[in-house]
Write an enzyme that holds these catalytic residues in place. Structure first.
Site, PDB file in Angstrom:
ATOM      1  N   SER A   5       5.586 -10.951 -53.286  1.00 31.13           N
ATOM      2  CA  SER A   5       5.994  -9.802 -52.478  1.00 31.13           C
ATOM      3  C   SER A   5       4.830  -8.834 -52.338  1.00 31.13           C
ATOM      4  CB  SER A   5       7.174  -9.087 -53.135  1.00 31.13           C
ATOM      5  OG  SER A   5       7.382  -7.859 -52.474  1.00 31.13           O
ATOM      6  N   HIS A  28       6.302 -12.751 -49.019  1.00 30.14           N
ATOM      7  CA  HIS A  28       7.515 -11.935 -48.869  1.00 30.14           C
ATOM      8  C   HIS A  28       7.127 -10.523 -48.420  1.00 30.14           C
ATOM      9  CE1 HIS A  28      11.758 -11.049 -49.936  1.00 30.14           C
ATOM     10  NE2 HIS A  28      11.307  -9.891 -50.391  1.00 30.14           N
ATOM     11  N   ASP A  30       8.575  -6.847 -47.513  1.00 30.24           N
ATOM     12  CA  ASP A  30       9.721  -5.950 -47.659  1.00 30.24           C
ATOM     13  C   ASP A  30       9.666  -4.825 -46.638  1.00 30.24           C
ATOM     14  OD1 ASP A  30      11.184  -7.021 -49.951  1.00 30.24           O
ATOM     15  OD2 ASP A  30       9.383  -6.561 -51.092  1.00 30.24           O
ATOM     16  N   MET A  32      11.443  -1.614 -45.290  1.00 22.51           N
ATOM     17  CA  MET A  32      12.426  -0.602 -45.719  1.00 22.51           C
ATOM     18  C   MET A  32      12.368   0.588 -44.770  1.00 22.51           C
ATOM     19  SD  MET A  32      11.843  -0.556 -49.814  1.00 22.51           S
ATOM     20  CE  MET A  32      11.431  -2.038 -50.746  1.00 22.51           C
ATOM     21  N   HIS A  61      11.993  -9.549 -45.372  1.00 19.12           N
ATOM     22  CA  HIS A  61      13.232  -9.076 -46.012  1.00 19.12           C
ATOM     23  C   HIS A  61      13.508  -7.676 -45.475  1.00 19.12           C
ATOM     24  CE1 HIS A  61      15.206  -7.744 -50.081  1.00 19.12           C
ATOM     25  NE2 HIS A  61      16.074  -7.785 -49.106  1.00 19.12           N
ATOM     26  N   MET A  63      15.352  -4.502 -45.314  1.00 17.12           N
ATOM     27  CA  MET A  63      16.280  -3.582 -45.998  1.00 17.12           C
ATOM     28  C   MET A  63      16.446  -2.380 -45.084  1.00 17.12           C
ATOM     29  SD  MET A  63      14.713  -4.189 -49.760  1.00 17.12           S
ATOM     30  CE  MET A  63      13.241  -4.908 -49.039  1.00 17.12           C
ATOM     31  N   MET A 132      19.825 -10.519 -54.428  1.00  9.94           N
ATOM     32  CA  MET A 132      19.034  -9.437 -55.031  1.00  9.94           C
ATOM     33  C   MET A 132      19.357  -9.341 -56.515  1.00  9.94           C
ATOM     34  SD  MET A 132      17.013  -8.041 -52.790  1.00  9.94           S
ATOM     35  CE  MET A 132      16.415  -6.815 -53.942  1.00  9.94           C
ATOM     36  N   GLY A 139       9.767  -2.100 -56.254  1.00  3.05           N
ATOM     37  CA  GLY A 139       9.287  -3.177 -57.104  1.00  3.05           C
ATOM     38  C   GLY A 139       9.274  -2.725 -58.556  1.00  3.05           C
ATOM     39  N   ASP A 170      15.373 -12.299 -55.697  1.00  5.01           N
ATOM     40  CA  ASP A 170      14.386 -11.240 -55.464  1.00  5.01           C
ATOM     41  C   ASP A 170      14.659 -10.067 -56.394  1.00  5.01           C
ATOM     42  OD1 ASP A 170      12.564  -9.457 -54.413  1.00  5.01           O
ATOM     43  OD2 ASP A 170      13.571  -9.246 -52.485  1.00  5.01           O
ATOM     44  N   GLY A 192       6.874  -9.799 -57.094  1.00  2.00           N
ATOM     45  CA  GLY A 192       5.927  -8.771 -56.662  1.00  2.00           C
ATOM     46  C   GLY A 192       4.990  -8.379 -57.775  1.00  2.00           C
TER      47      GLY A 192
HETATM   48  C1  DX5 Z   1      12.781  -4.739 -53.878  1.00  5.45           C
HETATM   49  C2  DX5 Z   1      12.110  -5.794 -53.051  1.00  5.45           C
HETATM   50  C3  DX5 Z   1      11.412  -6.840 -53.821  1.00  5.45           C
HETATM   51  C4  DX5 Z   1      10.294  -6.335 -54.697  1.00  5.45           C
HETATM   52  C5  DX5 Z   1      10.307  -7.186 -55.929  1.00  5.45           C
HETATM   53  O1  DX5 Z   1      13.683  -4.047 -53.088  1.00  5.45           O
HETATM   54  O2  DX5 Z   1      13.055  -6.460 -52.224  1.00  5.45           O
HETATM   55  O3  DX5 Z   1      10.937  -7.870 -52.972  1.00  5.45           O
HETATM   56  O4  DX5 Z   1       9.037  -6.410 -54.122  1.00  5.45           O
HETATM   57  O5  DX5 Z   1       9.366  -6.668 -56.821  1.00  5.45           O
HETATM   58  P1  DX5 Z   1       9.317  -7.154 -58.350  1.00  5.45           P
HETATM   59  O6  DX5 Z   1       9.050  -8.629 -58.318  1.00  5.45           O
HETATM   60  O7  DX5 Z   1       8.244  -6.350 -58.922  1.00  5.45           O
HETATM   61  O8  DX5 Z   1      10.674  -6.862 -58.942  1.00  5.45           O
HETATM   62 ZN    ZN Z   2      12.351  -8.224 -51.117  1.00  4.00          ZN
END
Ligand code: DX5
Ligand code: ZN
Length: 223
Positions: A5, A28, A30, A32, A61, A63, A132, A139, A170, A192
């Site tokens: 990520s 990946h 993200d 947001m 992804h 969000m 999730m 992260g 994830d 990530g």
């Molecule tokens: C959180 C994201 C993840 C995030 C995961 O909302 O969707 O993709 O980057 O990060 P780690 O692996 O550090 O939990």
């Molecule tokens: Zn994600």
């Protein structure tokens, strides 16, 4: 499959950060919007630039609120996978069909507190289920093992031939949690901080892949 990520990468050097995880299955991304989640990251222009900067298939992804309006352009831009949240729309089937019609794989994501049962019937419209394992938004959070029952339930339907889709997880995936997720039947692991926080991100990807493969009950490893 391992999908680093880029949320944990250096956003000023995204092309280099993609190159740093060469050999990954997906990258990946993200997205947001500071509405669906309390954080703001990047959007379509950055994805369009990343598509030119890397050959790794992009796993977007989203969000975000209103995926019906905003998801198809990611598919049109060339994302491999466009995943949106079940909680963000009343008509997930229509969104999935629009994503597929625009040429990408369609993914459905569920937050940790969202049960999977109401969505089992519509999963045939999707290529990926993204479970999730942290609250979406940031992260570096701790893995929530209680979500693994959702992955296992869908894995069962895949193994029995009732469904064809990839189970993705994830949030909080690292050397301590990847095996439990693999044992539950996860196919694709987003990571990530465990990848970009490592001294050698590409080696971290290889390490996670080997750990996951060794722990996957449904995988036949061809030497
Ligand atoms: C959180 C994201 C993840 C995030 C995961 O909302 O969707 O993709 O980057 O990060 P780690 O692996 O550090 O939990
Ligand atoms: Zn994600």
């Amino acid at each position: 499959m391992i999908a680093p990520s880029i949320l944990s990468a250096d956003f000023a050097r995204l092309a280099d950060e993609a190159a740093a995880v060469a050999g990954s299955d997906w990258l990946h991304v993200d997205v947001m919007d500071a509405h669906f989640v309390p954080n703001l990251t990047l959007g379509l222009p950055v994805v369009q630039s990343l598509l030119k900067a890397t050959d790794i298939p992009l796993d977007c992804h989203l969000m975000i609120d209103n995926p019906g309006r905003w998801a198809p352009p990611y598919a049109e831009a060339g994302a491999h996978n466009v995943t949106f949240h079940a909680e963000a729309t009343d008509d997930p089937i229509a969104v999935a069909r629009d994503i597929r019609a625009a040429g990408a794989k369609a993914g459905l994501s569920v937050k940790p507190g969202t049960p999977i049962e109401p969505y089992l019937e519509i999963l045939k419209e999707f290529d990926t289920l993204l479970v999730m394992s942290v609250e979406p938004g940031f992260g570096g959070q701790s893995f929530m093992p209680e979500v693994l029952s959702k992955a296992a339930a869908v894995r069962k339907l895949v193994d029995s031939g009732e469904l064809t889709l990839l189970v993705e997880i994830d949030g909080g995936i690292n050397v301590d949690t990847v095996e439990a997720a693999a044992e539950a039947g996860v196919d694709c692991f987003v990571a990530g901080s465990a990848v970009y926080g490592a001294a050698d991100p590409a080696a971290a990807v290889r390490g996670l892949r080997a750990q996951a493969a060794a722990a996957s009950p449904h995988l036949t490893i061809v030497q």
